[in-house]
Scaffold this motif. Structure first.
Motif, PDB file in Angstrom:
ATOM      1  N   TYR A  14     -56.361 -60.314  73.735  1.00 36.30           N
ATOM      2  CA  TYR A  14     -56.465 -58.852  73.729  1.00 36.30           C
ATOM      3  C   TYR A  14     -57.571 -58.441  74.694  1.00 36.30           C
ATOM      4  CZ  TYR A  14     -53.701 -58.665  69.401  1.00 36.30           C
ATOM      5  OH  TYR A  14     -52.709 -58.757  68.465  1.00 36.30           O
ATOM      6  N   ARG A  15     -57.346 -57.293  75.349  1.00 36.79           N
ATOM      7  CA  ARG A  15     -58.428 -56.700  76.129  1.00 36.79           C
ATOM      8  C   ARG A  15     -59.227 -55.813  75.182  1.00 36.79           C
ATOM      9  NH1 ARG A  15     -54.926 -54.198  80.476  1.00 36.79           N
ATOM     10  NH2 ARG A  15     -53.407 -55.617  79.617  1.00 36.79           N
ATOM     11  N   THR A  16     -60.501 -56.058  75.042  1.00 35.36           N
ATOM     12  CA  THR A  16     -61.321 -55.216  74.167  1.00 35.36           C
ATOM     13  C   THR A  16     -62.489 -54.680  74.996  1.00 35.36           C
ATOM     14  OG1 THR A  16     -62.930 -56.862  73.448  1.00 35.36           O
ATOM     15  CG2 THR A  16     -60.827 -56.868  72.300  1.00 35.36           C
ATOM     16  N   LEU A  21     -60.435 -61.108  74.401  1.00 36.16           N
ATOM     17  CA  LEU A  21     -60.563 -61.815  73.120  1.00 36.16           C
ATOM     18  C   LEU A  21     -59.306 -62.661  72.945  1.00 36.16           C
ATOM     19  CD1 LEU A  21     -61.955 -62.127  70.282  1.00 36.16           C
ATOM     20  CD2 LEU A  21     -60.489 -60.235  69.536  1.00 36.16           C
ATOM     21  N   VAL A  23     -56.917 -64.719  70.937  1.00 33.65           N
ATOM     22  CA  VAL A  23     -56.640 -64.760  69.496  1.00 33.65           C
ATOM     23  C   VAL A  23     -55.780 -65.963  69.137  1.00 33.65           C
ATOM     24  CG1 VAL A  23     -55.558 -63.502  67.619  1.00 33.65           C
ATOM     25  CG2 VAL A  23     -56.908 -62.284  69.289  1.00 33.65           C
ATOM     26  N   PRO A  42     -57.968 -67.152  57.304  1.00 24.05           N
ATOM     27  CA  PRO A  42     -58.931 -66.075  57.080  1.00 24.05           C
ATOM     28  C   PRO A  42     -58.639 -64.842  57.923  1.00 24.05           C
ATOM     29  CG  PRO A  42     -59.922 -67.871  58.346  1.00 24.05           C
ATOM     30  CD  PRO A  42     -58.568 -68.336  57.931  1.00 24.05           C
ATOM     31  N   SER A  43     -59.250 -63.740  57.553  1.00 28.03           N
ATOM     32  CA  SER A  43     -59.105 -62.502  58.304  1.00 28.03           C
ATOM     33  C   SER A  43     -59.516 -62.741  59.757  1.00 28.03           C
ATOM     34  CB  SER A  43     -60.007 -61.444  57.652  1.00 28.03           C
ATOM     35  OG  SER A  43     -59.810 -60.225  58.301  1.00 28.03           O
ATOM     36  N   GLY A  44     -58.702 -62.263  60.677  1.00 27.01           N
ATOM     37  CA  GLY A  44     -59.006 -62.448  62.097  1.00 27.01           C
ATOM     38  C   GLY A  44     -58.440 -63.735  62.668  1.00 27.01           C
ATOM     39  N   ALA A  45     -57.741 -64.524  61.843  1.00 27.26           N
ATOM     40  CA  ALA A  45     -57.212 -65.817  62.302  1.00 27.26           C
ATOM     41  C   ALA A  45     -56.082 -65.654  63.322  1.00 27.26           C
ATOM     42  CB  ALA A  45     -56.713 -66.630  61.109  1.00 27.26           C
ATOM     43  N   GLY A  46     -55.466 -64.475  63.350  1.00 28.76           N
ATOM     44  CA  GLY A  46     -54.365 -64.275  64.291  1.00 28.76           C
ATOM     45  C   GLY A  46     -53.007 -64.196  63.622  1.00 28.76           C
ATOM     46  N   LYS A  47     -52.974 -64.016  62.313  1.00 27.57           N
ATOM     47  CA  LYS A  47     -51.707 -64.024  61.571  1.00 27.57           C
ATOM     48  C   LYS A  47     -50.815 -62.846  61.975  1.00 27.57           C
ATOM     49  CE  LYS A  47     -53.840 -63.821  57.542  1.00 27.57           C
ATOM     50  NZ  LYS A  47     -55.225 -63.677  58.057  1.00 27.57           N
ATOM     51  N   THR A  48     -51.395 -61.652  61.988  1.00 35.79           N
ATOM     52  CA  THR A  48     -50.603 -60.468  62.355  1.00 35.79           C
ATOM     53  C   THR A  48     -50.188 -60.535  63.820  1.00 35.79           C
ATOM     54  OG1 THR A  48     -51.612 -59.113  60.641  1.00 35.79           O
ATOM     55  CG2 THR A  48     -50.699 -57.937  62.525  1.00 35.79           C
ATOM     56  N   THR A  49     -51.085 -61.059  64.656  1.00 39.10           N
ATOM     57  CA  THR A  49     -50.751 -61.211  66.077  1.00 39.10           C
ATOM     58  C   THR A  49     -49.547 -62.138  66.234  1.00 39.10           C
ATOM     59  OG1 THR A  49     -53.085 -60.919  66.602  1.00 39.10           O
ATOM     60  CG2 THR A  49     -51.684 -61.893  68.326  1.00 39.10           C
ATOM     61  N   GLU A 170     -48.379 -59.927  54.664  1.00 38.47           N
ATOM     62  CA  GLU A 170     -49.075 -59.666  53.394  1.00 38.47           C
ATOM     63  C   GLU A 170     -48.346 -58.610  52.551  1.00 38.47           C
ATOM     64  OE1 GLU A 170     -53.322 -59.722  53.361  1.00 38.47           O
ATOM     65  OE2 GLU A 170     -53.363 -60.313  55.467  1.00 38.47           O
ATOM     66  N   HIS A 203     -52.374 -64.312  51.754  1.00 39.79           N
ATOM     67  CA  HIS A 203     -53.676 -64.886  51.421  1.00 39.79           C
ATOM     68  C   HIS A 203     -53.590 -65.691  50.127  1.00 39.79           C
ATOM     69  CE1 HIS A 203     -55.847 -61.974  54.142  1.00 39.79           C
ATOM     70  NE2 HIS A 203     -56.403 -63.132  54.389  1.00 39.79           N
TER      71      HIS A 203
HETATM   72  N1  LIG Z   1     -54.631 -54.488  69.423  1.00 38.65           N
HETATM   73  C1  LIG Z   1     -55.748 -55.201  69.392  1.00 38.65           C
HETATM   74  N2  LIG Z   1     -56.708 -55.044  70.340  1.00 38.65           N
HETATM   75  C2  LIG Z   1     -57.831 -55.775  70.315  1.00 38.65           C
HETATM   76  N3  LIG Z   1     -58.113 -56.722  69.390  1.00 38.65           N
HETATM   77  C3  LIG Z   1     -57.200 -56.935  68.429  1.00 38.65           C
HETATM   78  C4  LIG Z   1     -55.983 -56.189  68.363  1.00 38.65           C
HETATM   79  N4  LIG Z   1     -55.277 -56.619  67.290  1.00 38.65           N
HETATM   80  C5  LIG Z   1     -56.028 -57.569  66.707  1.00 38.65           C
HETATM   81  N5  LIG Z   1     -57.187 -57.772  67.383  1.00 38.65           N
HETATM   82  C6  LIG Z   1     -58.220 -58.759  67.056  1.00 38.65           C
HETATM   83  O1  LIG Z   1     -57.625 -60.042  67.086  1.00 38.65           O
HETATM   84  C7  LIG Z   1     -58.100 -60.863  66.038  1.00 38.65           C
HETATM   85  C8  LIG Z   1     -56.931 -61.348  65.218  1.00 38.65           C
HETATM   86  O2  LIG Z   1     -56.319 -60.226  64.602  1.00 38.65           O
HETATM   87  P1  LIG Z   1     -55.083 -60.345  63.620  1.00 38.65           P
HETATM   88  O3  LIG Z   1     -54.789 -58.961  63.184  1.00 38.65           O
HETATM   89  O4  LIG Z   1     -53.997 -61.124  64.253  1.00 38.65           O
HETATM   90  O5  LIG Z   1     -55.731 -61.194  62.432  1.00 38.65           O
HETATM   91  P2  LIG Z   1     -55.186 -61.487  60.960  1.00 38.65           P
HETATM   92  O6  LIG Z   1     -55.210 -62.968  60.795  1.00 38.65           O
HETATM   93  O7  LIG Z   1     -53.897 -60.787  60.754  1.00 38.65           O
HETATM   94  O8  LIG Z   1     -56.324 -60.835  60.035  1.00 38.65           O
HETATM   95  P3  LIG Z   1     -56.207 -60.071  58.611  1.00 38.65           P
HETATM   96  O9  LIG Z   1     -56.103 -61.156  57.565  1.00 38.65           O
HETATM   97  O10 LIG Z   1     -57.493 -59.318  58.507  1.00 38.65           O
HETATM   98  O11 LIG Z   1     -55.016 -59.183  58.656  1.00 38.65           O
HETATM   99  C9  LIG Z   1     -59.096 -60.020  65.257  1.00 38.65           C
HETATM  100  O12 LIG Z   1     -60.382 -60.371  65.702  1.00 38.65           O
HETATM  101  C10 LIG Z   1     -58.745 -58.607  65.642  1.00 38.65           C
HETATM  102  O13 LIG Z   1     -59.889 -57.782  65.625  1.00 38.65           O
END
Ligand SMILES: Nc1ncnc2c1ncn2[C@@H]1O[C@H](COP(=O)(O)OP(=O)(O)OP(=O)(O)O)[C@@H](O)[C@H]1O
Ligand SMILES: [Mg+2]
Length: 227
Positions: A14-16, A21, A23, A42-49, A170, A203
């Protein structure tokens, strides 16, 4: 009917405002046609990505994402939208229902993406609500439904275009244990009946253990299985 998933060297950055970043760092994964994978971490692991990439909500940047033999890498925005419509059903933690529409209208609205007539769409919505045990709630707006019922409406909506791939991020995160069990039972039943491939982010360790395959992520990498 389901789809097989093949990921090779999947990387997502991701561009932040603090710079790039990364992921997902070179993820390899195979899920069988009709398989059931549980993604944990864990939160931030990249699951939603990961789910966004599988569902064609994000463009794959590097590496290969193949779903049902179709390579999503290199598809245009329109082609990805067509892929989503034809292949994918999404279920989210926060349900994502339109508050001003009834349960039936929420399901019907998703069906407007295909070419069926309004009568067919209404019949299909009612059939799906019946299948998730909510025929009597078809005329209720989400505010009059419990969390578990809302998620069942969302599952009915996800099924409207007969997806081969069901992605649930989730789906029980906002539900108590009983409602969570009912939602997971329903997703598993749908998979059994339609043969679709199911990828579930959770989770909850007990729920993850019910899948055929676990995908434990940590900072975008698969955690090697402990032997
Ligand atoms: N659109 C975006 N732009 C920038 N950073 C992003 C974006 N989407 C997610 N991130 C970052 O990428 C990382 C992974 O995010 P992701 O949502 O995939 O995690 P996750 O495993 O689903 O977490 P959670 O359990 O909290 O839902 C996090 O650090 C998040 O802040
Ligand atoms: Mg997430």
């Amino acid at each position: 009917m389901g789809v097989a998933i093949t990921l090779r060297g999947l990387t997502h950055t991701y561009r932040t405002s603090d710079g790039p970043l990364t992921v997902l760092g070179g993820l390899d994964l195979d899920v069988a046609d009709g398989g059931y994978a549980a993604v944990t971490g864990p939160s931030g692991a990249g699951k939603t990505t990961l789910l966004s990439l599988l569902g064609g909500l994000e463009h794959p940047q590097s590496g290969r994402v193949e779903v049902g033999g179709q390579d999503l890498t290199g598809l245009s925005g329109d082609e990805l939208a067509a892929y989503r419509r034809a292949t994918v059903g999404f279920v989210f933690q926060h349900f994502g229902l339109m508050e001003t529409l009834t349960a039936a209208q929420n399901v019907e609205l998703a069906g407007t993406l295909n070419r069926s007539s309004p009568t067919e769409r209404r019949a299909r919505a009612l059939e799906l609500l019946d299948a998730v045990g909510l025929a009597e709630r078809a005329g209720h707006r989400p505010s009059r439904l419990s969390g578990g019922e809302r998620q069942r409406v969302a599952i009915a909506r996800a099924l409207v275009n007969r997806p081969e791939l069901l992605l649930a991020d989730e789906p029980t995160g906002n539900l108590d244990d009983d409602a969570a069990a009912m939602v997971i039972d329903l997703l598993e039943k749908v998979r059994g009946e339609h043969g679709c491939t199911l990828v579930l982010v959770t989770h909850n360790r007990h729920l993850a253990e019910r899948a055929d395959q676990r995908v434990p992520l940590d900072r975008g990498h698969l955690i090697p299985a402990v032997v």
